[in-house]
Every structure is written in structure tokens, then in C-alpha cells.
Design a protein around this motif. Structure first.
Motif, PDB file in Angstrom:
ATOM      1  N   ASP A  10      11.584  16.909  34.546  1.00 26.51           N
ATOM      2  CA  ASP A  10      12.414  16.255  33.556  1.00 26.51           C
ATOM      3  C   ASP A  10      12.500  17.147  32.334  1.00 26.51           C
ATOM      4  O   ASP A  10      11.507  17.557  31.773  1.00 26.51           O
ATOM      5  CB  ASP A  10      11.789  14.905  33.172  1.00 26.51           C
ATOM      6  N   ASP A 239       7.032   9.842  31.765  1.00 26.62           N
ATOM      7  CA  ASP A 239       8.247   9.629  32.549  1.00 26.62           C
ATOM      8  C   ASP A 239       9.487   9.992  31.730  1.00 26.62           C
ATOM      9  O   ASP A 239       9.386  10.292  30.526  1.00 26.62           O
ATOM     10  CB  ASP A 239       8.300   8.199  33.100  1.00 26.62           C
ATOM     11  N   SER A 241      11.654   8.325  30.329  1.00 30.62           N
ATOM     12  CA  SER A 241      11.877   7.463  29.171  1.00 30.62           C
ATOM     13  C   SER A 241      10.871   7.713  28.053  1.00 30.62           C
ATOM     14  O   SER A 241      10.919   7.038  27.018  1.00 30.62           O
ATOM     15  CB  SER A 241      11.788   5.988  29.598  1.00 30.62           C
ATOM     16  N   ARG A 243       7.570   7.321  28.413  1.00 29.91           N
ATOM     17  CA  ARG A 243       6.379   6.491  28.586  1.00 29.91           C
ATOM     18  C   ARG A 243       5.260   7.307  29.236  1.00 29.91           C
ATOM     19  O   ARG A 243       5.459   7.921  30.284  1.00 29.91           O
ATOM     20  CB  ARG A 243       6.705   5.270  29.437  1.00 29.91           C
ATOM     21  N   THR A 265       4.208   2.563  26.096  1.00 32.69           N
ATOM     22  CA  THR A 265       5.593   2.718  25.674  1.00 32.69           C
ATOM     23  C   THR A 265       5.759   4.090  25.026  1.00 32.69           C
ATOM     24  O   THR A 265       4.777   4.798  24.766  1.00 32.69           O
ATOM     25  CB  THR A 265       5.989   1.636  24.657  1.00 32.69           C
ATOM     26  N   ALA A 266       7.013   4.430  24.728  1.00 28.96           N
ATOM     27  CA  ALA A 266       7.277   5.722  24.089  1.00 28.96           C
ATOM     28  C   ALA A 266       6.657   5.799  22.701  1.00 28.96           C
ATOM     29  O   ALA A 266       6.459   6.901  22.173  1.00 28.96           O
ATOM     30  CB  ALA A 266       8.783   5.964  24.004  1.00 28.96           C
ATOM     31  N   ASP A 271       2.289  -0.827  27.643  1.00 27.15           N
ATOM     32  CA  ASP A 271       3.586  -1.318  28.083  1.00 27.15           C
ATOM     33  C   ASP A 271       3.391  -2.590  28.905  1.00 27.15           C
ATOM     34  O   ASP A 271       2.965  -2.545  30.065  1.00 27.15           O
ATOM     35  CB  ASP A 271       4.274  -0.233  28.917  1.00 27.15           C
ATOM     36  N   ASP A 324       8.168   0.615  39.413  1.00 23.75           N
ATOM     37  CA  ASP A 324       8.179   0.654  37.954  1.00 23.75           C
ATOM     38  C   ASP A 324       7.438  -0.531  37.352  1.00 23.75           C
ATOM     39  O   ASP A 324       6.844  -0.430  36.277  1.00 23.75           O
ATOM     40  CB  ASP A 324       9.631   0.676  37.453  1.00 23.75           C
TER      41      ASP A 324
END
Length: 670
Positions: A10, A239, A241, A243, A265-266, A271, A324
Motif C-alpha cells: 500500500d 492497513d 485506512s 488502522r 483506529t487511524a 477500534d 475486517d
């Protein structure tokens, strides 16, 4: 024990944003020094690396021992290896950069080696991430009573980047004094650095700004988040996003240790869309020591992790794939956990799978490095179903291969593989330590295996029209690849004129182009047949696919006129011109035509007449050019054949006083 993490492809994160994917398992050898591979399979040694696939990294004269911890492969194939060195000035972090052939890269810090300290304290480096711009971020811990986190950013040539915390070194102590240690590092596209680690109370996640300053806005202003039911974090990924996912274990081997996983979370808080509270404990076996060592995100967004589980008193490879939501993936190992037993010879004891590190192939298959009794090192690959991938390894038959290294003083020496990374070309680089006895001492090593030996599929031409009444056409080509992905294409064509009767030799139009389309300008009266072949990023060459042919009509100006014809020009016409006649019997001809397909290109209109088409003296067809509205560059089929027809083609005006407007003639070996 320093650990490695699987790399992600990514683009928003550098290096430790890994992805572990598919399951099914295979073992590949780390090469025996000086030996030749009997076969060249995926998992065989890469002999272009240090001639025998193994690079023993020479120690500095001031080092008595060096230990490898992690490796990251740059986009250009050079490997950055980190660890620690026992020097005459104390323990230091050490960074090496190796060329693609396994030699020390002298463009890095002058001799390919950099020693790093943190405010004078002893230092052990455990993780590395190469940024998109080539700068290098390494993380480690001070070896003292405080055991603080240390993050170092280096320039591309191996110097301290003093735009990072003013001196290139940022130090953070979550629980001073305590036993704190980073276990993974990732770099966002904006330069912010994520560091995962462990403290006496559990896993933590910390973020630094691109300037090396602790981000106090992270984790709801608490700087970092602690996960108490992930007491021994060992692997990290991020990931697409943003996270972070951290894996490891909870509990102790003596008290039913279980594998554990957490997602943030980011912005650094647990999360709650992941298994309700952001964490999940995975009970792979009962009353045993289970743990996950690495994690990643597969191409479908699933979380894939690898580690070990104790089954029947024997440590086995453990493969996990989660959706997920944090639920088990029902298509993986029957919706459970994969714990395949590694094969051994008849009468031999089971292999004790002491997993050390996890990496990910480009297509999402996880690789795990394993120590077996301290004298052998294995690399295993999982398939998409959680079974042993027996095609991986030097033999390509049982999925199992091993390596040992000779000691200059005799016998074999322990080989410890601590870090592993997969390059853009699919080659698998492992790093660790060769523990030589006596004066030879302990030194760092790197080895490289072939990770992709399967060529791309035969390339196919796409969007190639049979006939073009435009001078330039955009055409395309495509191919698939099961691993590293298609990197480039060759596109070739052969050509035949309207009178040649055969195609000429292949001509290269595009060579190693990364593009999948191109604009082709053809000559009038020529048919071109295109073929393409693909190369993947491991340089495997695919087969040339089937041909697709494109015919450009003979222009009206190339036809021989008889009778009364007038020429006109318009951008609406093929090649910008047409010939017009209202005189019965006027004709246009092409001598020596060779074709399988014959068609007329003309203008049709409400007041237009008709023509007759002949081959020699044989009437082929009569064509009406009447249409309700005026249409330009209309292709009207005349005949088609599986065999080549030859002769003079004549188009004769067949309607006195009515206009026929001829634009060209398709004479093609299609």
C-alpha cells in the motif's frame, strides 16, 4: 528476540505496513553455503546474491560480535539490515545497506555500515522501514535500566537526518524505568512515524510527527494507547485506512498462553468495529503456548497473521485469517486456524516450529521463518487454504528444505533468522545471525531466495478493431500474474500490404513498456497483426499471446482511375480525400491484390447510386450506396475467404447520373 513484520504494498505507508495473506504452507531452504540448488523453484536460493545466495556481513574491526534483527528491501532491491554490535565503546545499533548482489553498499555511510547510539546509551535496533523517498527509519531500545524507545531517521546516504528531532534521534520512555521495547515501525505518506512496542503492562502504539516530535494529539491526547490483554506484542501492520494491527500473545507459557490481536483506529484508539472492543484472543490449542509473530492485510482486506501453536506437545506453524470485523474467515482452514504439521523423514521426530518472523508475498501469501533446534533455518509459505504448499522450496515436492552453515573450525553453527522481507521483484530476503564458535565470533548475515518463478499468463491484445478508417488507433494489451505482478510488455507486429500475399517478419513496436495501451499509426493499404508478451517484476517472461489484426484500407488516391472521376477533400473522409463519379462505367482498380477479406469504403447518401465490384472479369457483388442520411467512411463487406484470393479488383460505376463516392478499398489478409 527481535522480530520482523511483513511488508505492505500500500503506497500510503512505508515498510512495516505489511500484509499476511493466504494460507497453506511450504518450507524453503535458506541456502547451504557454496551448494548448488538441484532445481530452481520458488524458494530456491538466488545465486545472483553473493554468488551463493548468502552474504556474511563482515564485522568492523572494533566489533567482537554483531546480531541481525530485521531487514527491509528498498524499491531498487538494496537491502537495509539492522541489529546490534558489541564494540570497544559498548553496544551500538548497527545499520548495513547491501547492494543487489549482496555486497556492502559503499554509497551508504562511506563503507555500507553505520553505528548508532542514543545519548551515549547502549542501543539495540529491532525494526526498520525505508520511506518512499529513500530515507530510512529505524527503531530500537536503549540497553539500560530505563530501556527507552529510540527512533532514528537516516538520510539516503546513511547520515543522521537532523531535520528529525534536531539530531536524527528521538527518545521516548513510556514507563520509565521499565522494560520497554519497540517491535515494529511504519511511516505514513505524510512522514509521521508509528511505533508499536511493549511495556510491562502490555502493547502500546506511539506516533511521532515528521519532525520527530511526540504527537500529543494521538490516542485521545494520551500520547499512546496500552492494550493489557496483549501482554507480549510481536508483530505490527497498518492497513490502507491507516488502522494499526498488532499481534502477539496474552498470558505466559506456564499459564495457558493464547494468541492475541488488537486493531487501532487511524487516530490511535482501540477500534470497536473489530470484535466489539478492538481486541480478540485466539484459542488455537488448549493448555499450550500459542503466539502470533507477524501480521498483514491481504489484497481482499482480510487480516492474516502467522505464528506458532503447541499441538500434542509439538510447536506447529499457526496461520490465522480474519475478516475486517475480526471474525474467522470461513474460507480459511474450514473457518478455523491452520496448524499444519511440517513433513519429516520416516522415523524422524516432528519439527519443532519455532517461528521467528513473518513476511508476505506480493499476492498475499504469508511466509514464516522457523528455527529448528538451532542448527537449521526454514522458510515456510502458506497457500490460500491453510495447507502446506509443497511447490515451494528447493525440491518443489515436499515443501521442506533446510540450511546449515559450516564453521571454519569444523562442524555446523546455529543460524538465527530474525527478519524477513519480500522485495518488489518477489525475492525473499532474510537477515539474522550466524553464531560461529571461537575466534570467528558472531556476525550478521543476509540470504536471498527466489520468490516468483511463475511467468505471467500469455498476453492478450484488446480493443483491436479489424478495420480502421482512422489513420491512428489506440489499441491495448493485458496479461495476468499470480505473484509479483506484470511490470512491462513487449508488443510486436508483422505487416502485409494489399499486394504482398504474406506477412513479413515480426517488428518490435513497444519494448518493455509499462503501459497497457498505445496509439498506432498505420500506413494505408497495410494489415498489421499484433502480439504481446508480458514480464513480471521478477523478470519472468510470459508467452506471446494470440495475434489480433488491424487493416488500414487502401486510399482512393492509390487506385487506378478509368473514366470520369473528380477528387474532393474533407476531414470527414478516410485520409481526407474521396473520388466521385456520375458516369456509368467509370472504374477504379487495384492490380495484383491478395486478400482474404475484401470491403469497400465509401460515402452513402439519399441520392447516391451503386457500384459493381469485380475480381478480374468475375462479378463479386453489386453494392447500393443509398442511405437515408449522408454517412462518411462506411465500410461495406464484399467477400471473405479462408484462402488467399488474388487478382485485379475493379470498382465500376453502375448508375448513370447518380453519384458514387469512393473513399478506399479494404484488401486484407485477415
Amino acid at each position: 528476540m527481535p522480530l520482523a513484520f511483513s511488508p505492505s504494498w500500500d503506497g500510503s505507508f512505508a515498510r512495516r505496513t505489511g500484509a499476511v495473506a493466504a494460507a497453506g504452507l511450504a518450507l524453503a531452504t535458506l541456502p547451504v553455503l557454496g551448494a548448488d540448488a538441484a532445481t530452481v523453484n520458488e524458494g530456491s536460493r538466488d545465486t545472483s546474491f553473493s554468488s551463493d545466495a548468502v552474504a556474511e556481513i563482515p564485522r568492523s574491526s572494533i566489533s567482537s560480535a554483531e546480531f541481525g534483527s530485521d531487514v527491509d528491501v528498498q524499491a531498487d532491491g538494496r537491502a537495509v539490515v539492522v541489529g546490534s554490535a558489541s564494540t570497544t565503546s559498548g553496544q551500538r545499533g548497527v545499520v548495513y545497506r547491501l547492494t543487489t548482489s549482496g555486497a556492502r553498499d559503499t554509497t551508504f555511510s562511506g563503507d555500507g555500515r553505520l553505528l548508532v547510539s542514543a545519548a551515549g546509551a547502549a542501543l539495540n535496533l529491532t525494526a526498520v522501514a525505508v520511506m518512499a523517498d529513500g530515507r530510512i527509519v529505524v527503531a530500537g531500545q536503549t540497553v539500560d535500566a530505563d530501556s527507552a524507545f529510540v527512533v532514528v531517521r537516516l538520510t539516503t546516504d546513511g547520515g543522521l537526518d537532523k531535520t528529525f528531532d534536531t539530531d536524527g534521534v528521538a527518545i521516548f520512555n513510556p514507563t520509565a524505568p521499565g522494560s520497554d521495547a519497540p517491535i515494529g515501525v511504519a511511516v505514513r505518506a505524510d512522514g509521521r512515524v508509528l511505533v508499536a512496542g511493549r511495556t510491562p503492562t502490555g502493547a502500546i502504539l506511539v506516533r511521532f510527527s515528521s519532525a520527530g516530535v511526540l504527537d500529543t494529539g494521538f490516542a485521545n491526547g494520551f500520547t499512546y494507547e496500552t492494550v493489557t490483554n496483549l501482554t507480549n506484542p510481536l508483530g505490527m501492520t497498518v492497513d490502507p485506512s491507516g488502522r494499526a494491527v498488532i499481534v502477539g500473545s496474552v498470558g505466559t507459557p506456564a499459564a495457558n498462553q493464547d494468541a492475541s490481536i488488537a486493531r487501532f483506529t487511524a487516530e490511535g484508539v482501540l477500534d470497536t468495529t473489530f470484535d466489539v472492543d478492538g481486541t480478540r484472543v485466539l484459542v488455537a490449542s488448549v493448555g499450550a503456548a500459542d503466539s502470533l509473530f507477524g501480521v498483514g492485510i491481504d489484497p481482499f482486506g482480510r487480516i492474516v497473521a502467522g505464528g506458532r501453536a503447541s499441538i500434542g506437545g509439538v510447536r506447529r506453524v499457526l496461520g490465522v485469517r480474519l475478516l475486517d470485523s475480526g471474525a474467522n474467515d470461513p474460507s480459511w482452514a474450514g473457518g478455523a486456524f491452520a496448524t499444519p504439521e511440517l513433513p519429516v523423514g520416516a522415523g524422524a521426530p516432528p519439527i519443532d516450529a519455532l517461528v521467528q518472523s513473518v513476511a508476505l508475498t506480493r499476492d498475499g501469501r504469508p511466509l514464516l521463518s522457523i528455527e529448528d533446534g538451532g542448527l537449521r533455518a526454514l522458510v515456510v509459505r502458506l497457500t490460500s487454504a491453510g495447507a502446506l504448499d509443497t511447490t515451494f522450496g528447493q525440491t518443489g515436492t515436499d515443501g521442506l528444505a533446510s540450511a546449515s552453515f559450516p564453521n571454519p573450525g569444523g562442524g555446523v553453527q546455529p543460524l538465527l533468522v530474525e527478519g524477513m522481507d519480500v522485495g518488489r521483484d518477489g525475492r525473499i530476503t532474510v537477515a539474522g545471525t550466524i553464531d560461529y564458535a571461537g575466534a570467528a565470533g558472531t556476525r550478521m548475515m543476509a540470504a536471498r531466495l527466489l520468490g516468483d518463478r511463475t511467468p505471467p499468463s500469455a498476453a492478450a491484445m484488446v480493443a483491436v478493431p479489424t478495420i480502421s478508417v482512422l489513420g491512428t488507433r489506440t489499441i491495448g494489451w493485458t496479461a495476468g500474474d499470480d505473484n509479483t505482478g506484470v511490470a512491462s510488455y513487449d508488443v510486436l507486429y508483422s505487416a502485409a500490404t494489399a499486394t504482398s500475399g504474406s506477412f513479413g517478419a515480426l517488428t518490435t513496436w513497444k519494448s518493455r513498456t509499462p503501459s497497457k495501451t498505445g496509439s498506432f499509426t498505420g500506413a494505408p493499404g497495410v494489415t498489421y497483426c499484433f502480439r504481446a508478451r508480458a514480464y513480471d517484476r521478477a523478470a519472468n517472461e510470459g508467452a506471446a499471446g494470440g495475434r489480433s489484426c488491424l487493416a488500414f484500407p487502401v486510399d482512393d488516391r492509390a487506385l487506378t482511375r478509368s473514366g470520369s472521376w473528380s477528387a474532393s477533400t474533407s476531414s470527414a473522409d478516410y485520409r481526407g480525400t474521396t473520388l466521385r463519379s456520375t458516369t456509368l462505367g467509370s472504374s477504379l482498380s487495384l492490380a495484383g491484390a491478395d486478400y482474404r477479406r475484401l470491403a469497400l469504403v465509401a460515402t452513402t447518401c439519399a441520392a447516391c447510386g451503386s457500384v459493381k465490384v469485380y475480381r478480374g472479369s468475375t462479378l463479386l457483388t453489386t453494392i447500393s450506396l443509398v442511405s437515408a442520411t449522408t454517412k462518411h467512411r462506411v465500410v461495406i463487406p464484399i467477400s471473405g475467404s479462408s484462402t488467399i484470393r488474388s487478382g485485379t479488383i475493379t470498382v465500376r460505376q453502375a448508375s448513370s447520373g447518380k453519384a458514387v463516392i469512393i473513399d478506399g478499398l479494404v484488401v486484407a489478409l485477415l
